[in-house]
Motif scaffolding. Structure first.
Motif, PDB file in Angstrom:
ATOM      1  N   LEU A 187       3.195 -21.587  20.735  1.00  0.00           N
ATOM      2  CA  LEU A 187       4.130 -20.462  20.616  1.00  0.00           C
ATOM      3  C   LEU A 187       5.471 -20.908  20.039  1.00  0.00           C
ATOM      4  O   LEU A 187       6.114 -20.155  19.298  1.00  0.00           O
ATOM      5  N   PHE A 188       5.921 -22.131  20.372  1.00  0.00           N
ATOM      6  CA  PHE A 188       7.139 -22.670  19.767  1.00  0.00           C
ATOM      7  C   PHE A 188       7.000 -22.711  18.249  1.00  0.00           C
ATOM      8  O   PHE A 188       7.890 -22.302  17.514  1.00  0.00           O
ATOM      9  N   LYS A 189       5.862 -23.229  17.806  1.00  0.00           N
ATOM     10  CA  LYS A 189       5.655 -23.379  16.370  1.00  0.00           C
ATOM     11  C   LYS A 189       5.600 -22.021  15.678  1.00  0.00           C
ATOM     12  O   LYS A 189       6.206 -21.822  14.611  1.00  0.00           O
ATOM     13  N   LEU A 222      -3.664 -14.173  20.707  1.00  0.00           N
ATOM     14  CA  LEU A 222      -4.547 -14.027  21.869  1.00  0.00           C
ATOM     15  C   LEU A 222      -5.716 -15.013  21.827  1.00  0.00           C
ATOM     16  O   LEU A 222      -6.078 -15.581  22.866  1.00  0.00           O
ATOM     17  N   PRO A 223      -6.309 -15.264  20.655  1.00  0.00           N
ATOM     18  CA  PRO A 223      -7.362 -16.301  20.629  1.00  0.00           C
ATOM     19  C   PRO A 223      -6.845 -17.669  21.070  1.00  0.00           C
ATOM     20  O   PRO A 223      -7.553 -18.407  21.763  1.00  0.00           O
ATOM     21  N   GLY A 224      -5.606 -17.979  20.684  1.00  0.00           N
ATOM     22  CA  GLY A 224      -5.022 -19.247  21.098  1.00  0.00           C
ATOM     23  C   GLY A 224      -4.810 -19.318  22.595  1.00  0.00           C
ATOM     24  O   GLY A 224      -5.001 -20.380  23.211  1.00  0.00           O
ATOM     25  N   ILE A 225      -4.424 -18.212  23.195  1.00  0.00           N
ATOM     26  CA  ILE A 225      -4.235 -18.181  24.655  1.00  0.00           C
ATOM     27  C   ILE A 225      -5.558 -18.439  25.363  1.00  0.00           C
ATOM     28  O   ILE A 225      -5.625 -19.175  26.356  1.00  0.00           O
ATOM     29  N   VAL A 226      -6.627 -17.842  24.836  1.00  0.00           N
ATOM     30  CA  VAL A 226      -7.949 -18.049  25.430  1.00  0.00           C
ATOM     31  C   VAL A 226      -8.394 -19.498  25.247  1.00  0.00           C
ATOM     32  O   VAL A 226      -8.840 -20.164  26.189  1.00  0.00           O
ATOM     33  N   LEU A 238      -0.637 -25.395  29.655  1.00  0.00           N
ATOM     34  CA  LEU A 238       0.611 -24.673  29.381  1.00  0.00           C
ATOM     35  C   LEU A 238       1.438 -25.384  28.313  1.00  0.00           C
ATOM     36  O   LEU A 238       2.082 -24.728  27.484  1.00  0.00           O
ATOM     37  N   VAL A 239       1.430 -26.717  28.331  1.00  0.00           N
ATOM     38  CA  VAL A 239       2.162 -27.467  27.314  1.00  0.00           C
ATOM     39  C   VAL A 239       1.586 -27.177  25.931  1.00  0.00           C
ATOM     40  O   VAL A 239       2.322 -26.885  24.978  1.00  0.00           O
ATOM     41  N   TYR A 240       0.263 -27.238  25.817  1.00  0.00           N
ATOM     42  CA  TYR A 240      -0.364 -26.963  24.516  1.00  0.00           C
ATOM     43  C   TYR A 240      -0.101 -25.526  24.070  1.00  0.00           C
ATOM     44  O   TYR A 240       0.224 -25.273  22.901  1.00  0.00           O
ATOM     45  N   LEU A 241      -0.222 -24.582  24.989  1.00  0.00           N
ATOM     46  CA  LEU A 241       0.028 -23.186  24.639  1.00  0.00           C
ATOM     47  C   LEU A 241       1.492 -22.983  24.281  1.00  0.00           C
ATOM     48  O   LEU A 241       1.818 -22.288  23.304  1.00  0.00           O
ATOM     49  N   GLY A 242       2.382 -23.606  25.046  1.00  0.00           N
ATOM     50  CA  GLY A 242       3.811 -23.475  24.766  1.00  0.00           C
ATOM     51  C   GLY A 242       4.176 -24.029  23.406  1.00  0.00           C
ATOM     52  O   GLY A 242       4.947 -23.420  22.658  1.00  0.00           O
ATOM     53  N   ALA A 269       4.421 -13.061  19.550  1.00  0.00           N
ATOM     54  CA  ALA A 269       3.615 -14.239  19.228  1.00  0.00           C
ATOM     55  C   ALA A 269       2.385 -14.328  20.128  1.00  0.00           C
ATOM     56  O   ALA A 269       1.307 -14.726  19.675  1.00  0.00           O
ATOM     57  N   CYS A 270       2.547 -13.957  21.397  1.00  0.00           N
ATOM     58  CA  CYS A 270       1.409 -13.976  22.329  1.00  0.00           C
ATOM     59  C   CYS A 270       0.339 -12.972  21.900  1.00  0.00           C
ATOM     60  O   CYS A 270      -0.864 -13.278  21.921  1.00  0.00           O
TER      61      CYS A 270
END
Length: 694
Positions: free
Chosen positions: A94-96, A132-136, A87-91, A127-128
């Motif tokens: 998305l912040f960036k 989507l590839p980043g979320i995966v 979640l930290v990496y995904l967050g 952004a999500c």
């Protein structure tokens, strides 16, 4: 040989057993997440060695802890940790993407807790969808692997308690080893350039550069260390004399300097801290700017200052936005004005506009900190003009964010917003009874004009909101309100929605100018407007409006290594109906130059040595600093990434002259970037000047 072979086989069995253990999964996934994040965010591939070493060390350290926990507890702890780390990496991803910067968690907690992050929900959703590839890659895959590995995998290899403790000790020793190797590379390798891993390792500034060169894990770890134990390097350069260059053109009239009578040498001798002593020494070394033919041109005028949310001058059109066109072409016309993106976007932009200083390139947020500390800021328009009997009121039709309930009264304004102030504003409501998001700038101006029109001389500040991201007819109610006005334009739907949102500002300014004329005070009122920042999350909008490309692969994240800096070229409005003809100003300048220029036009006393910006109408040459520490002057542009200086058209310099000039300008840049932080932390203005009206 007979004894060696069984021993080798035994070591191999132990290694295989360790590699297949539940606890080792943490090592794999931390390394995987660090590397996957680094490449997905298109960060510097040459720093992957440091990233892998840091993640190996972290993974082994956590695995050591897991090995000594009971099996069932360790399994659940490991799954929870993997979910949190993912979640930290995904967050951060998305912040960036959404806010154009990475965020340190610990030092940024206070700011995040005080802000209405729900205002960004539509932008985060967008952004999500776009990532989507980043979320995966950063969440679904690692968490899925963890569930399978920890709970569905059969034939687990169990260790005895004694063996687990030995393995934990080996993991811990290995973690220390990889960490020391990483530190050795960072400290001993002969790095080159303005930002290096070695310098970034000792500072709490430039978070994005830390992630780029040290990796996200190191940035977050250093944030914790620096928050708890302080920063080892203040980063102030040794003060030089005569580093600045001023115009050599002779003046027919000799003007006084914009200075105050301050004994900097005595202040330096009695300074309580090294930073305070450095500030005094630096101020004494600065060449002041002189007054000029425009000094006092608007003395005694009413002032209306607007910080325009997400504004870009590329939106101005003589037919679609006639008032914006009028104000930007019939007053002072700054053809080379840049609104450079600095830390915390809106608050950082406000800080530049209102204080003439750069915000700290990291937490705590500079504007917020001025309110918390009650920092003495005598040069702000409100604090200067209040001493002359002005009525100073500031408006923002939104809830409290960035601690403005403290910072803006400290700037000298009676601060009015939707919450947490003594006289809250009433926001415009939709048919559902809920406030519009975002609010209308036109509504804000119309609802507040009567508040001050009879209280002359007045000094009014508006922080607009209509052009807040995201830009879409479903996500921005002001875009939806003005949809018909832009339907026929030859742009994409997102770009048309951005223009539509800005139409509320156009309508508000049209109404305001008409009212000023009706009440007979237009020719005694100065209107100042500058952006807080460009629409940084949607630079493709600016490409459409400008009809040109601003960069390559780095455009989406505004990576200035691969982006044309003209994307920051913008519009600064400085207009009064009393002006009979426009004044063309072609100097390169930026937001920090607004305050000293306006103070001189109003005939206000101030010390030009004690601000980061300069009066653009004086003989001084402004220095425009970008977030990457690349910079631009009238003499040319310095690219921090390549270390090269390109002279402006018509400027001829020898290599020796270029080298001297670049070193001097880099020194000035470093000094000016530090001023805001050090002035706030040391309450420097109070020490040097007291709290009188000087």
């Amino acid at each position: 040989m007979n004894t060696f072979w069984p021993e080798t086989q035994n070591i191999r069995r132990k290694a295989v057993k360790f590699a297949g253990s539940e606890e080792s999964l943490m090592i794999y996934l931390i390394v995987y997440l660090a590397a996957a994040f680094h490449f997905y965010m298109q960060l510097n591939p040459f720093s992957i060695g440091i990233v892998v070493l840091a993640s190996l060390s972290a993974g082994l350290f956590v695995a050591a802890i897991l090995f000594v926990l009971p099996d069932r507890m360790g399994r659940y702890v490991e799954l929870i940790l993997i979910i949190l780390i993912s979640l930290v990496y995904l967050g951060e991803c998305l912040f960036k993407v959404t806010l154009q910067q990475f965020y340190p968690i610990l030092s940024g907690l206070d700011t995040a807790a005080g802000n209405r992050l729900t205002d960004y929900k539509d932008a985060v959703i967008q952004a999500c969808v776009e990532n989507l590839p980043g979320i995966v890659i950063l969440f679904v895959f690692p968490v899925g692997i963890a569930v399978v590995w920890l709970f569905l995998r059969r034939n687990r290899m169990d260790y005895s308690i004694k063996r687990k403790k030995k393995v934990a000790a080996v993991c811990l020793a290995s973690a220390v080893f990889f960490h020391l190797v990483m530190i050795g590379i960072i400290q001993l390798y002969p790095w080159e350039g303005d930002f290096t891993p070695k310098s970034l390792y000792k500072t709490d500034l430039y978070t994005d550069e830390q992630v780029e060169q040290l990796g996200l894990l190191n940035m977050l770890r250093l944030d914790v260390i620096h928050t708890v134990s302080g920063v080892p390097d203040s980063g102030v350069p040794q003060v030089r004399e005569n580093a600045e260059e001023v115009s050599n053109e002779p003046e027919e009239t000799v003007y006084d300097d914009n200075v105050l009578d301050i004994d900097f040498a005595s202040m330096q001798a009695s300074a309580a801290t090294e930073d305070a002593a450095w500030l005094s020494q630096y101020f004494e070394s600065v060449t002041p700017t002189s007054q000029n033919e425009y000094t006092g041109m608007f003395e005694g005028y009413n002032v209306i200052f607007l910080t325009a949310e997400g504004f870009s001058g590329y939106v101005i059109d003589p037919e679609l936005t006639p008032t914006l066109y009028k104000l930007s072409h019939e007053g002072f016309v700054f053809s080379n004005f840049y609104s450079t993106l600095h830390f915390t976007s809106t608050s950082g932009g406000e800080f530049q506009n209102l204080t003439g200083l750069y915000p700290k390139a990291g937490f705590p947020v500079s504007m917020t900190e001025t309110g918390k500390r009650g920092t003495y800021l005598p040069f702000t328009l409100a604090n200067r003009l209040n001493a002359k009997g002005y009525t100073s009121i500031g408006y923002h039709f939104n809830s409290n964010m960035y601690g403005r309930e403290l910072s803006h009264p400290n700037l000298g304004y009676e601060w009015r917003q939707a919450t947490e102030c003594s006289r809250p504003i009433e926001r415009e409501l939709a048919e559902s009874g809920k406030p519009y998001w975002p609010q209308s700038d036109d509504y804000m101006i119309e609802q507040t004009f009567a508040d001050y029109v009879d209280k002359q001389p007045f000094n009014i500040y508006y922080l607009t909101i209509s052009a807040h991201l995201p830009y879409g007819y479903d996500s921005n109610m002001m875009s939806a309100r003005n949809r018909e006005l832009v339907e026929g334009l030859p742009y994409s739907e997102k770009t048309k929605a951005y223009i539509a949102a800005n139409m509320e500002l156009e309508k508000g300014l049209t109404w305001l100018v008409n009212k000023l004329e009706e009440t007979g005070i237009a020719d005694k009122t100065l209107i100042v407007m500058a952006p807080d920042h460009i629409p940084y999350s949607d630079p493709d909008i600016l490409e459409e409006l400008a009809g040109r490309s601003f960069g390559g692969s780095g455009l989406a994240n505004l990576d200035e290594q691969d982006v044309d800096l003209d994307i920051y070229r913008n519009t600064w409005i400085l207009w009064s109906a009393s002006m009979k003809e426009p004044v063309e100003v072609d100097k390169v300048c930026s937001q920090v130059d607004i305050l000293p220029t306006v103070l001189n036009l109003l005939g206000e006393e101030y010390d030009s040595r004690m601000l980061a910006g300069v009066d653009v109408l004086s003989e001084a040459d402004p220095l425009v600093v970008f977030t990457s520490n690349s910079w631009k002057t009238d003499r040319g542009t310095y690219n921090r990434f390549t270390g090269t200086f390109t002279p402006a058209e018509g400027v001829e310099m020898s290599e020796e002259e270029k080298n001297v000039y670049v070193e001097n300008m880099k020194y000035l840049m470093q000094c000016r970037l530090k001023l805001g932080q050090l002035i706030i932390e040391n309450d420097c203005y109070r020490t040097l000047m007291g709290t009188g009206n000087f």
